[in-house]
Motif scaffolding. Structure first.
Motif, PDB file in Angstrom:
ATOM      1  N   GLY A  55      32.906  43.447  29.704  1.00 20.21           N
ATOM      2  CA  GLY A  55      31.767  45.279  29.572  1.00 20.21           C
ATOM      3  C   GLY A  55      30.927  45.656  28.592  1.00 20.21           C
ATOM      4  N   TYR A  56      30.945  44.639  27.480  1.00 22.25           N
ATOM      5  CA  TYR A  56      29.789  44.889  26.643  1.00 22.25           C
ATOM      6  C   TYR A  56      28.513  43.881  26.979  1.00 22.25           C
ATOM      7  N   ILE A  57      27.594  44.459  25.928  1.00 26.38           N
ATOM      8  CA  ILE A  57      26.893  43.721  25.125  1.00 26.38           C
ATOM      9  C   ILE A  57      26.161  44.208  24.208  1.00 26.38           C
ATOM     10  N   VAL A  58      25.838  42.524  23.282  1.00 25.44           N
ATOM     11  CA  VAL A  58      25.698  42.648  21.868  1.00 25.44           C
ATOM     12  C   VAL A  58      24.786  41.494  21.769  1.00 25.44           C
ATOM     13  N   GLU A  59      24.018  42.080  20.579  1.00 18.54           N
ATOM     14  CA  GLU A  59      22.144  41.660  20.486  1.00 18.54           C
ATOM     15  C   GLU A  59      22.797  41.693  18.354  1.00 18.54           C
ATOM     16  N   SER A  60      22.066  40.162  18.861  1.00 14.02           N
ATOM     17  CA  SER A  60      22.294  40.393  17.481  1.00 14.02           C
ATOM     18  C   SER A  60      21.143  39.418  16.694  1.00 14.02           C
ATOM     19  N   LYS A  61      21.026  39.934  15.304  1.00  4.90           N
ATOM     20  CA  LYS A  61      20.369  39.555  15.004  1.00  4.90           C
ATOM     21  C   LYS A  61      20.201  38.648  12.843  1.00  4.90           C
ATOM     22  N   ARG A  62      19.954  37.597  13.183  1.00  2.00           N
ATOM     23  CA  ARG A  62      20.486  37.039  11.978  1.00  2.00           C
ATOM     24  C   ARG A  62      19.665  37.025  11.163  1.00  2.00           C
ATOM     25  N   GLY A  63      20.568  36.729   9.669  1.00  2.77           N
ATOM     26  CA  GLY A  63      19.336  36.770   8.639  1.00  2.77           C
ATOM     27  C   GLY A  63      19.234  38.114   7.532  1.00  2.77           C
ATOM     28  N   GLY A  64      18.520  38.135   6.125  1.00  4.07           N
ATOM     29  CA  GLY A  64      18.346  38.990   5.784  1.00  4.07           C
ATOM     30  C   GLY A  64      18.061  40.643   6.586  1.00  4.07           C
ATOM     31  N   GLY A  65      17.535  40.861   6.374  1.00  2.00           N
ATOM     32  CA  GLY A  65      18.409  41.883   7.623  1.00  2.00           C
ATOM     33  C   GLY A  65      18.316  41.969   8.904  1.00  2.00           C
ATOM     34  N   GLY A  66      19.433  41.225   8.686  1.00  2.00           N
ATOM     35  CA  GLY A  66      20.253  41.241  10.465  1.00  2.00           C
ATOM     36  C   GLY A  66      21.195  42.187  10.864  1.00  2.00           C
ATOM     37  N   TYR A  67      21.325  42.421  12.441  1.00  2.00           N
ATOM     38  CA  TYR A  67      21.652  42.962  12.356  1.00  2.00           C
ATOM     39  C   TYR A  67      23.180  42.412  14.190  1.00  2.00           C
ATOM     40  N   ILE A  68      23.614  43.677  14.468  1.00  2.00           N
ATOM     41  CA  ILE A  68      24.480  43.542  15.744  1.00  2.00           C
ATOM     42  C   ILE A  68      24.428  44.716  16.246  1.00  2.00           C
ATOM     43  N   ARG A  69      24.405  45.003  17.838  1.00  2.00           N
ATOM     44  CA  ARG A  69      23.776  46.000  18.210  1.00  2.00           C
ATOM     45  C   ARG A  69      25.020  45.521  19.458  1.00  2.00           C
ATOM     46  N   ILE A  70      25.742  46.472  19.304  1.00  2.00           N
ATOM     47  CA  ILE A  70      26.576  46.032  20.333  1.00  2.00           C
ATOM     48  C   ILE A  70      26.648  47.944  21.535  1.00  2.00           C
ATOM     49  N   GLY A  71      26.884  47.847  22.561  1.00  2.00           N
ATOM     50  CA  GLY A  71      26.390  49.004  23.503  1.00  2.00           C
ATOM     51  C   GLY A  71      27.722  48.622  24.428  1.00  2.00           C
ATOM     52  N   LYS A  72      28.175  49.582  25.191  1.00  6.48           N
ATOM     53  CA  LYS A  72      29.472  49.574  26.079  1.00  6.48           C
ATOM     54  C   LYS A  72      28.485  49.945  27.767  1.00  6.48           C
ATOM     55  N   VAL A  73      28.554  48.880  29.271  1.00  8.38           N
ATOM     56  CA  VAL A  73      27.783  49.269  29.869  1.00  8.38           C
ATOM     57  C   VAL A  73      28.617  50.211  30.993  1.00  8.38           C
ATOM     58  N   GLU A  74      27.028  50.968  31.315  1.00  8.63           N
ATOM     59  CA  GLU A  74      28.438  52.165  31.708  1.00  8.63           C
ATOM     60  C   GLU A  74      27.758  51.815  33.391  1.00  8.63           C
ATOM     61  N   PHE A  75      28.789  52.681  34.519  1.00 14.27           N
ATOM     62  CA  PHE A  75      27.915  52.404  35.678  1.00 14.27           C
ATOM     63  C   PHE A  75      28.495  53.508  36.367  1.00 14.27           C
ATOM     64  N   SER A  76      27.155  53.884  37.210  1.00 10.77           N
ATOM     65  CA  SER A  76      27.697  55.823  37.330  1.00 10.77           C
ATOM     66  C   SER A  76      28.673  55.682  39.074  1.00 10.77           C
ATOM     67  N   ASN A  77      29.036  54.398  39.480  1.00 13.42           N
ATOM     68  CA  ASN A  77      29.701  54.426  40.236  1.00 13.42           C
ATOM     69  C   ASN A  77      30.889  53.067  40.405  1.00 13.42           C
ATOM     70  N   HIS A  78      32.171  52.849  40.525  1.00 13.65           N
ATOM     71  CA  HIS A  78      32.864  51.484  40.829  1.00 13.65           C
ATOM     72  C   HIS A  78      32.234  50.468  41.894  1.00 13.65           C
ATOM     73  N   HIS A  79      31.707  51.461  42.850  1.00 11.51           N
ATOM     74  CA  HIS A  79      30.870  50.488  43.763  1.00 11.51           C
ATOM     75  C   HIS A  79      29.899  49.736  42.629  1.00 11.51           C
ATOM     76  N   ASP A  80      29.056  50.693  41.973  1.00 11.71           N
ATOM     77  CA  ASP A  80      27.703  49.841  41.283  1.00 11.71           C
ATOM     78  C   ASP A  80      28.057  48.994  40.730  1.00 11.71           C
ATOM     79  N   MET A  81      29.405  48.962  39.986  1.00 12.66           N
ATOM     80  CA  MET A  81      30.419  47.795  39.256  1.00 12.66           C
ATOM     81  C   MET A  81      30.200  47.048  39.188  1.00 12.66           C
ATOM     82  N   ILE A  82      31.244  46.242  40.532  1.00 15.01           N
ATOM     83  CA  ILE A  82      31.505  45.704  41.757  1.00 15.01           C
ATOM     84  C   ILE A  82      31.017  44.773  42.084  1.00 15.01           C
ATOM     85  N   CYS A  83      29.824  45.682  42.228  1.00 11.54           N
ATOM     86  CA  CYS A  83      28.094  44.793  43.205  1.00 11.54           C
ATOM     87  C   CYS A  83      28.073  43.875  41.461  1.00 11.54           C
ATOM     88  N   GLU A  84      27.464  44.552  40.693  1.00 10.84           N
ATOM     89  CA  GLU A  84      26.942  43.663  39.380  1.00 10.84           C
ATOM     90  C   GLU A  84      27.940  42.804  38.603  1.00 10.84           C
TER      91      GLU A  84
END
Length: 152
Positions: A55-84
């Motif tokens: 349930g996470y999205i991780v975006e990573s950029k390497r190098g001198g100014g690199g970063y890691i951006r992490i977010g937790k995927v949130e669904f509006s309801n269980h049905h949407d989560m299960i469908c996804e």
């Protein structure tokens, strides 16, 4: 219960940060300094504990100014989560991804602990044998259909 290892501590730190800010942007080297580990240890934690199937999205950029951006995927309801989840299951599914999805369903209250443990015990490579990844993918699709019908 055993003592926490460094990877557990890093995971806990990132999850606590996400709970506070929603989306976290971190520098790999700074995080490695905080925990006094090499940056590859941070990579290991990200690759094994902050995966899409958990349930996470991780975006990573390497190098001198690199970063890691992490977010937790949130669904509006269980049905949407299960469908996804169902739409993301391909024809083959590793045991680790299956375990991650079952864990997420448990954490979201869709499955009980006992149901999750039962499913995990049945979906191992040892039990399923040859063609386990194909069988496991079909199993998960069917499980998701069933839990969606439960009205969760």
């Amino acid at each position: 219960m055993g003592a926490k290892n460094t990877s557990d501590s890093i995971e806990e730190y990132i999850k606590a940060l996400l709970a506070r800010v929603g989306i976290a942007e971190l520098k790999r080297s700074e995080l490695a300094d905080v925990f006094q580990v090499v940056p590859s240890q941070i990579n290991y934690v990200l690759k094994t504990r902050f995966t899409e199937s958990r349930g996470y999205i991780v975006e990573s950029k390497r190098g001198g100014g690199g970063y890691i951006r992490i977010g937790k995927v949130e669904f509006s309801n269980h049905h949407d989560m299960i469908c996804e989840l169902a739409s993301s299951v391909g024809e083959h599914l590793s045991q680790q991804v299956f375990e991650d999805v079952i864990q997420m369903l448990f954490e979201k209250g869709v499955l009980s602990y006992q149901e999750g443990q039962l499913l995990l015990s049945l979906a191992t490579d040892m039990v399923l044998g040859e063609g386990a990844e194909k069988i496991r993918a079909r199993m998960l699709k069917r499980i998701l259909q069933q839990v969606d019908r439960k009205g969760m």
